[in-house]
Scaffold this motif. Structure first.
Motif, PDB file in Angstrom:
ATOM      1  N   GLY A 118       9.610  17.570  15.316  1.00  0.00           N
ATOM      2  CA  GLY A 118       8.224  17.313  14.958  1.00  0.00           C
ATOM      3  C   GLY A 118       7.597  16.364  15.967  1.00  0.00           C
ATOM      4  O   GLY A 118       8.270  15.796  16.833  1.00  0.00           O
ATOM      5  N   HIS A 119       6.295  16.200  15.872  1.00  0.00           N
ATOM      6  CA  HIS A 119       5.576  15.261  16.732  1.00  0.00           C
ATOM      7  C   HIS A 119       5.418  13.925  16.016  1.00  0.00           C
ATOM      8  O   HIS A 119       5.008  13.883  14.852  1.00  0.00           O
ATOM      9  CB  HIS A 119       4.189  15.801  17.083  1.00  0.00           C
ATOM     10  N   LEU A 120       5.728  12.831  16.698  1.00  0.00           N
ATOM     11  CA  LEU A 120       5.485  11.513  16.127  1.00  0.00           C
ATOM     12  C   LEU A 120       3.987  11.304  15.928  1.00  0.00           C
ATOM     13  O   LEU A 120       3.555  10.730  14.925  1.00  0.00           O
ATOM     14  CB  LEU A 120       6.066  10.432  17.048  1.00  0.00           C
TER      15      LEU A 120
ATOM     16  N   GLY B 282      16.274  13.743  10.162  1.00  0.00           N
ATOM     17  CA  GLY B 282      17.409  12.933   9.752  1.00  0.00           C
ATOM     18  C   GLY B 282      17.964  12.018  10.824  1.00  0.00           C
ATOM     19  O   GLY B 282      19.075  11.487  10.668  1.00  0.00           O
ATOM     20  N   ALA B 283      17.216  11.805  11.882  1.00  0.00           N
ATOM     21  CA  ALA B 283      17.766  11.064  13.015  1.00  0.00           C
ATOM     22  C   ALA B 283      17.820   9.565  12.753  1.00  0.00           C
ATOM     23  O   ALA B 283      16.915   8.992  12.146  1.00  0.00           O
ATOM     24  CB  ALA B 283      16.934  11.334  14.261  1.00  0.00           C
ATOM     25  N   ASP B 284      18.904   8.961  13.218  1.00  0.00           N
ATOM     26  CA  ASP B 284      18.968   7.514  13.326  1.00  0.00           C
ATOM     27  C   ASP B 284      19.301   7.195  14.784  1.00  0.00           C
ATOM     28  O   ASP B 284      19.416   8.095  15.623  1.00  0.00           O
ATOM     29  CB  ASP B 284      19.990   6.911  12.364  1.00  0.00           C
ATOM     30  N   GLU B 285      19.440   5.928  15.089  1.00  0.00           N
ATOM     31  CA  GLU B 285      19.660   5.526  16.477  1.00  0.00           C
ATOM     32  C   GLU B 285      20.933   6.141  17.055  1.00  0.00           C
ATOM     33  O   GLU B 285      20.960   6.583  18.210  1.00  0.00           O
ATOM     34  CB  GLU B 285      19.731   4.000  16.553  1.00  0.00           C
ATOM     35  N   ALA B 286      21.983   6.212  16.259  1.00  0.00           N
ATOM     36  CA  ALA B 286      23.252   6.750  16.743  1.00  0.00           C
ATOM     37  C   ALA B 286      23.140   8.236  17.064  1.00  0.00           C
ATOM     38  O   ALA B 286      23.673   8.715  18.079  1.00  0.00           O
ATOM     39  CB  ALA B 286      24.351   6.512  15.711  1.00  0.00           C
ATOM     40  N   LEU B 287      22.455   8.993  16.196  1.00  0.00           N
ATOM     41  CA  LEU B 287      22.308  10.433  16.434  1.00  0.00           C
ATOM     42  C   LEU B 287      21.520  10.688  17.717  1.00  0.00           C
ATOM     43  O   LEU B 287      21.896  11.544  18.526  1.00  0.00           O
ATOM     44  CB  LEU B 287      21.634  11.097  15.240  1.00  0.00           C
TER      45      LEU B 287
ATOM     46  N   TYR C 158      11.640   5.229  22.848  1.00  0.00           N
ATOM     47  CA  TYR C 158      11.631   3.817  23.206  1.00  0.00           C
ATOM     48  C   TYR C 158      12.317   3.001  22.115  1.00  0.00           C
ATOM     49  O   TYR C 158      12.240   3.331  20.931  1.00  0.00           O
ATOM     50  CB  TYR C 158      10.190   3.351  23.392  1.00  0.00           C
ATOM     51  N   ARG C 159      12.981   1.909  22.536  1.00  0.00           N
ATOM     52  CA  ARG C 159      13.839   1.156  21.611  1.00  0.00           C
ATOM     53  C   ARG C 159      13.097   0.624  20.384  1.00  0.00           C
ATOM     54  O   ARG C 159      13.696   0.479  19.328  1.00  0.00           O
ATOM     55  CB  ARG C 159      14.515   0.005  22.353  1.00  0.00           C
ATOM     56  N   ASP C 160      11.809   0.314  20.513  1.00  0.00           N
ATOM     57  CA  ASP C 160      11.058  -0.223  19.375  1.00  0.00           C
ATOM     58  C   ASP C 160      10.392   0.862  18.534  1.00  0.00           C
ATOM     59  O   ASP C 160       9.827   0.567  17.476  1.00  0.00           O
ATOM     60  CB  ASP C 160       9.981  -1.206  19.865  1.00  0.00           C
ATOM     61  N   ALA C 161      10.431   2.099  19.006  1.00  0.00           N
ATOM     62  CA  ALA C 161       9.808   3.212  18.287  1.00  0.00           C
ATOM     63  C   ALA C 161      10.779   3.789  17.262  1.00  0.00           C
ATOM     64  O   ALA C 161      11.987   3.537  17.319  1.00  0.00           O
ATOM     65  CB  ALA C 161       9.396   4.297  19.280  1.00  0.00           C
ATOM     66  N   PRO C 162      10.292   4.575  16.301  1.00  0.00           N
ATOM     67  CA  PRO C 162      11.200   5.264  15.375  1.00  0.00           C
ATOM     68  C   PRO C 162      12.174   6.147  16.158  1.00  0.00           C
ATOM     69  O   PRO C 162      11.813   6.679  17.214  1.00  0.00           O
ATOM     70  CB  PRO C 162      10.245   6.107  14.522  1.00  0.00           C
ATOM     71  N   PRO C 163      13.411   6.306  15.698  1.00  0.00           N
ATOM     72  CA  PRO C 163      14.381   7.124  16.427  1.00  0.00           C
ATOM     73  C   PRO C 163      13.856   8.533  16.683  1.00  0.00           C
ATOM     74  O   PRO C 163      13.373   9.204  15.772  1.00  0.00           O
ATOM     75  CB  PRO C 163      15.592   7.147  15.488  1.00  0.00           C
ATOM     76  N   GLY C 164      13.926   8.966  17.907  1.00  0.00           N
ATOM     77  CA  GLY C 164      13.418  10.283  18.267  1.00  0.00           C
ATOM     78  C   GLY C 164      13.588  10.519  19.750  1.00  0.00           C
ATOM     79  O   GLY C 164      14.322   9.803  20.440  1.00  0.00           O
ATOM     80  N   LEU C 165      12.927  11.545  20.263  1.00  0.00           N
ATOM     81  CA  LEU C 165      13.002  11.911  21.671  1.00  0.00           C
ATOM     82  C   LEU C 165      11.654  11.661  22.346  1.00  0.00           C
ATOM     83  O   LEU C 165      10.613  11.640  21.691  1.00  0.00           O
ATOM     84  CB  LEU C 165      13.377  13.391  21.820  1.00  0.00           C
ATOM     85  N   ARG C 166      11.704  11.483  23.654  1.00  0.00           N
ATOM     86  CA  ARG C 166      10.471  11.307  24.437  1.00  0.00           C
ATOM     87  C   ARG C 166      10.584  12.185  25.675  1.00  0.00           C
ATOM     88  O   ARG C 166      11.435  11.964  26.527  1.00  0.00           O
ATOM     89  CB  ARG C 166      10.284   9.835  24.797  1.00  0.00           C
ATOM     90  N   ILE C 167       9.724  13.187  25.780  1.00  0.00           N
ATOM     91  CA  ILE C 167       9.774  14.165  26.860  1.00  0.00           C
ATOM     92  C   ILE C 167       8.558  13.992  27.761  1.00  0.00           C
ATOM     93  O   ILE C 167       7.423  14.015  27.279  1.00  0.00           O
ATOM     94  CB  ILE C 167       9.802  15.613  26.319  1.00  0.00           C
ATOM     95  N   TRP C 168       8.794  13.832  29.038  1.00  0.00           N
ATOM     96  CA  TRP C 168       7.686  13.668  29.979  1.00  0.00           C
ATOM     97  C   TRP C 168       7.090  15.031  30.327  1.00  0.00           C
ATOM     98  O   TRP C 168       7.786  15.959  30.733  1.00  0.00           O
ATOM     99  CB  TRP C 168       8.176  12.986  31.251  1.00  0.00           C
TER     100      TRP C 168
END
Length: 374
Positions: free
Chosen positions: A293-295, A313-318, A338-348
């Protein structure tokens, strides 16, 4: 069901903040120029610095009313230079919906002790822009690199503002049309949408910002690297390639290569179209997968460069395992959020990425998801 590794890989693996490869058509031989190894004060050195400024003006469609300066410290250095030299003349409003905007709040509150009005929103959201008092100086990020949320346009910036508008536009310039009549101060760095080298920042000043610099003296001391005024007048040389400190001419040549490539793919319109196409391709990948999904929930304020994704269902470890699998395969690097953002992916999805590479990433995301789910 086991998902096998895809046969096709992205030609250019991804970093979260930019591509790991140079733009298509980049030619390292172009760096063999007379300016390398010469002083930035030499005739050729100053000419190359001025040429990079001229290219930025052309590509950004920047009017002659606005000045461009190359300054130390990347985007952070440029933005803090603006804060330290211009804030304090009026009340201040700071907007924060991601980590870098929050950093400017920290500067205003703890370092400059300005007692600003702080308007916040959670990651993935944009604050109510209608509540801003434009009698104040207003600080904001145009594109939230760590949240994937951007301002929709410049219509919310008052034409009759009494305060100055300060835009941290580091992952926005060259990717969105910027209404320069609405911007008094803008900053960015070459390593984002241009995919260039870091270290140096770019400071853009409109006429109202210049007036502030020439009529207001801050209450706090200014280090040499921040001084833009001499004897009550703007130091014009800074905006003609006469940098405050010694720049890397290699980084300047790298930026020139990127800017010339940008011109070759259609200038501002070409760069915007490439970013838009990449974001659309990634959006299609997200739409086809229930676990992605999109943040940034609102498409009108969703970044087309630094796109932040949620994972079911993502957490930092996943996320660490997910990103690690793709890195081990040479498919993508540093795409954890980013470390302060909710766990997820960031694609450029900036202009230096080819849309075909975004499309090739989709099956690899499926493979990594199957691996971490199992």
């Amino acid at each position: 069901m086991k998902v096998t590794k895809p046969a096709t890989r992205p030609a250019r693996p991804y970093f979260s903040s930019g591509p790991c490869a140079k733009p298509p058509g980049w030619d390292a031989s172009k760096l063999a120029t007379e300016s390398l190894g010469r002083s930035h004060r030499s005739k050729i050195g100053k000419a190359r610095l001025q040429y990079s400024i001229d290219l930025m003006r052309e590509l950004l469609r920047l009017p002659d009313t606005h000045r461009i300066g190359i300054v130390p410290g990347s985007d952070t250095g440029a933005f803090e230079m603006a804060m330290w030299t211009m804030l304090g003349a009026r009340p201040v409003t700071t907007l924060a919906w991601e980590s870098f905007g929050d950093g400017w709040v920290t500067d205003a509150v703890k370092q400059l002790k300005l007692d600003p009005t702080v308007i916040r929103a959670d990651y993935g959201q944009l604050p109510d822009l209608g509540q801003i008092d434009w009698a104040n100086d207003v600080l904001f990020t145009w594109n939230g690199t760590t949240s994937g949320v951007r301002v929709p346009d410049g219509d919310w910036i008052a034409d009759n503002r009494e305060g100055l508008s300060f835009a941290d536009a580091t992952s926005a310039v060259f990717a969105y049309p910027i209404p320069w009549d609405k911007i008094d101060v803008a900053t960015f760095s070459w390593q984002k949408v241009l995919g260039g080298e870091g270290a140096h920042g770019v400071l853009i000043l409109g006429p109202r910002a210049v007036e502030r610099l020439e009529t207001y003296t801050p209450a706090w001391p200014l280090p040499k690297l921040f001084r833009l005024v001499s004897k009550g007048k703007l130091t014009e040389g800074v905006f003609k390639g006469e940098t405050i400190n010694t720049p890397s001419m290699l980084a300047v040549e790298d930026a020139i290569c990127a800017l010339e490539w940008a011109r070759s793919v259609g200038g501002a319109d070409g760069l915007i179209a490439r970013s838009d196409a990449n974001a659309a391709a990634l959006g299609q990948i997200v739409a086809e997968r229930s676990w992605l999904g999109h943040l940034a929930a609102d498409p009108a304020t969703r970044s087309t460069t630094s796109v932040c994704l949620t994972v079911e269902g993502a957490d930092e470890a996943l996320i660490k395992k997910f990103a690690g699998l793709l890195e081990a395969e040479g498919v993508a690097y540093d795409i954890a959020g980013y470390r302060d953002a909710p766990p997820g992916l960031r694609i450029w999805c900036g202009a230096t990425v080819d849309t075909s590479d975004i499309e090739a990433l989709g099956p690899w995301l499926d493979w990594a998801w199957a691996e971490v789910s199992n």
